[in-house]
Design an enzyme around this catalytic site. Structure first.
Site, short mmCIF file in Angstrom:
data_model
loop_
_atom_site.label_atom_id
_atom_site.label_comp_id
_atom_site.label_asym_id
_atom_site.label_seq_id
_atom_site.Cartn_x
_atom_site.Cartn_y
_atom_site.Cartn_z
N ASP A 36 -57.98 -21.49 31.73
CA ASP A 36 -58.21 -20.14 31.22
C ASP A 36 -59.60 -19.62 31.61
O ASP A 36 -59.90 -18.45 31.37
CB ASP A 36 -57.98 -20.06 29.71
CG ASP A 36 -59.01 -20.80 28.87
OD1 ASP A 36 -59.76 -21.63 29.44
OD2 ASP A 36 -59.06 -20.55 27.65
N SER B 22 -68.51 -16.05 28.77
CA SER B 22 -68.26 -17.48 28.96
C SER B 22 -67.19 -17.73 30.02
O SER B 22 -66.49 -18.74 29.98
CB SER B 22 -67.86 -18.13 27.64
OG SER B 22 -66.75 -17.45 27.07
N SER C 91 -59.59 -27.09 25.75
CA SER C 91 -60.26 -26.34 26.82
C SER C 91 -61.18 -27.25 27.63
O SER C 91 -60.74 -28.27 28.13
CB SER C 91 -61.01 -25.15 26.22
OG SER C 91 -61.48 -24.28 27.23
#
Length: 525
Positions: free
Chosen positions: A288, A372, A128
């Protein structure tokens, strides 16, 4: 980075050392090659365990395999492919062996499984937004979203058994054979062509908006280029560099290189030129997460979630009124107030996007978002779009909101505060002992005997999420004007306190002080 890649192949983890074993957190297994926490051995073992899991689950369709732009991702992708090919698992990879964004893999799994009885799943090689030297791998089963704890525990146990046996019973073929085995699939073209199903692309086109995007050196780059071309948008990709060292990145608030699109420090490059655009976006390396920038700067993720929810409830006429709206329990209570004002049902869950997967997949959850900067939503006609976080769709939703309402996301949020009050939100990390960490697991709704918090009567003490009854791994205490939640870190000797007040910044600080004192008392046992 050469030394990092060399360590990935050369360093051999010791399965008898706890920190060197496979360990799935909320976003899969992550680690560093030099610390023997993310090495070729881990990938071989995890992939073989996933092959075994597929057999147990009866999956006979293809496995969609993607990777991001971190230095260790391509080598790990090749390792995974070696195992999949040796086990004769049909594998679909991006055309020309390009990198692949997480939401594209999720969408591809759902697309396949909607019309095929032989179920597909996916593996994505990504840490990520983590620093350049990190590696990560996550598994998405047939529902297209992050695997739940039951699945990851099974895979973790099986993978560590393979490590203990030094991969003696793991099947492998050469990289050349593995690459020849893989079938190419145009993830980008499939996803981009269908974006109009989830976002009003025609409204964006007709508004002639000037858009900017920073892929932050990640997998969103080819997607944004394709979006601009396919929909003929005035969209400028402000950074087309792909560099495994991410040398173009401004340091984050702590001086580390971290591709966090919710951090104003990490987003400095885009913020410096924000006035060139009507609205602009950023994505992390696997796309994402979303970062939304307008003339007022980078939006707080909590604020944007509230805007999205209010807008979607009023601009998706095909959505049934019975659809629930999902949030994590540390997301802003502004969301609670917005949802209540529309007489909709709130679905509040513990931290982790996995809790939204079933609702999105089965079509009873319209939207799921976490503080987040991760979220996804149903299509405009109420079907599953992606069951993993989709940073690209959320960025385009910001453009749709501006195109349809004439308000930038921050202007829209300001109107929400005039209707519902202005919340002040903060997270504080507090050092704690192993005993205090253990005490969190013993907390229940009777653990808090205090009647008030920061001058307001306590209205609820939660150790399970109201939406699904799952343990929150900590505690949440609410009042009419604010709340705090606390949960221990899984990796460090500290606990995280999240707090929010609708009475102003001074009351927020008072709330945090009261929370800290209350926790010190209840964790003593």
């Amino acid at each position: 980075m050469d030394a990092i890649v060399k360590a990935f192949f050369d360093e051999k983890p010791n399965a008898n050392v706890a920190k060197e074993r496979v360990a799935f957190g909320t976003s899969g297994h992550r680690g560093r090659a030099t610390e023997r926490t993310f090495n070729a051995f881990h990938i071989y073992a995890i992939t073989q365990a996933v092959v075994d899991y597929r057999v147990e689950a009866g999956y006979q369709g293809p496995l969609f395999l993607g990777f991001d732009t971190h230095a260790l991702s391509k080598p790990a992708w090749e390792c995974a492919l070696q195992v999949l090919a040796a086990n004769q698992v049909p594998v679909l990879v991006e055309k020309d062996h390009g990198y692949t964004a997480t939401p594209l893999v999720s969408h591809a799994i759902l697309q396949h499984n909607a019309s095929n009885q032989a179920l597909a799943d996916g593996l994505i090689i990504t840490p990520s937004h983590n620093p350049p030297e990190d590696g990560g791998i996550k598994y998405n089963p047939s529902h297209g979203g992050p695997a739940d704890t039951e699945a990851t525990s099974w895979i973790e146990l099986r993978a560590n058994a393979y490590l203990l046996r030094e991969l003696g019973d793991v099947s492998l073929v050469s990289v050349e054979e593995a690459l020849a085995h893989a079938q190419e699939y145009d993830f980008t073209a499939q996803y981009v062509a269908q974006l109009g199903d989830v976002v009003d692309m025609a409204a964006i086109q007709n508004a002639n908006l000037t858009l900017g995007v920073d892929p932050m050196g990640g997998t969103a780059l080819p997607v944004w280029q394709a979006v601009a071309a396919h929909y003929h948008l005035s969209l400028e990709v402000v950074n087309t560099t792909v560099d495994p060292e991410f040398a173009f990145m401004p340091p984050d608030h702590d001086g580390k290189i971290r591709m966090d699109c919710s951090s104003s420090a990490a987003m400095a490059n885009l913020l410096n030129i924000k006035d060139r655009f009507d609205v602009a976006f950023g994505n992390d390396p696997d796309a994402d997460r979303h970062g939304i920038v307008d003339t007022n700067g980078l939006m707080n993720p909590n604020h944007f979630l509230a805007v999205c929810i209010d807008y979607l409830i009023t601009h998706r006429p095909e959505w049934a009124a019975s659809l629930k709206i999902g949030k994590t329990l540390v997301s802003s209570s502004m969301i609670d107030r917005v949802v209540a004002s529309h007489q909709r049902e709130l679905y509040e869950v513990p931290v982790g996007f996995k809790w939204f997967v079933d609702g999105l997949h089965q079509g009873w959850l319209a939207f799921g978002g976490e503080e987040s900067a991760g979220a996804s939503l149903l299509t405009r006609d109420g079907k599953a779009w992606s069951t993993d976080k989709d940073g690209i769709a959320l960025c385009l939703l910001a453009a749709e909101i501006l195109a349809v309402t004439g308000k930038t996301p921050s202007e829209y949020y300001r109107e929400l505060t005039q209707r519902f009050g202005e919340p002040f939100y903060k997270r504080v990390d507090t050092a704690c002992t192993a005993e205090e960490k253990a005490a969190f697991k013993k907390l229940d709704s009777e653990s808090v005997t205090a009647q008030a918090l920061a001058g307001d009567a306590i209205t609820a003490v939660l150790v399970a999420a109201p939406g699904n009854g799952a343990s929150i791994g900590g505690i949440k205490v609410t009042t009419e004007n604010g709340w705090f939640a606390a949960r221990p870190s899984g990796t460090e000797s500290l606990y995280k306190v999240y707090a929010e007040s609708f009475k102003g910044p001074e009351h927020l600080e008072e709330l945090i002080e009261s929370a800290t004192a209350l926790l010190a008392e209840v964790l003593k046992g």
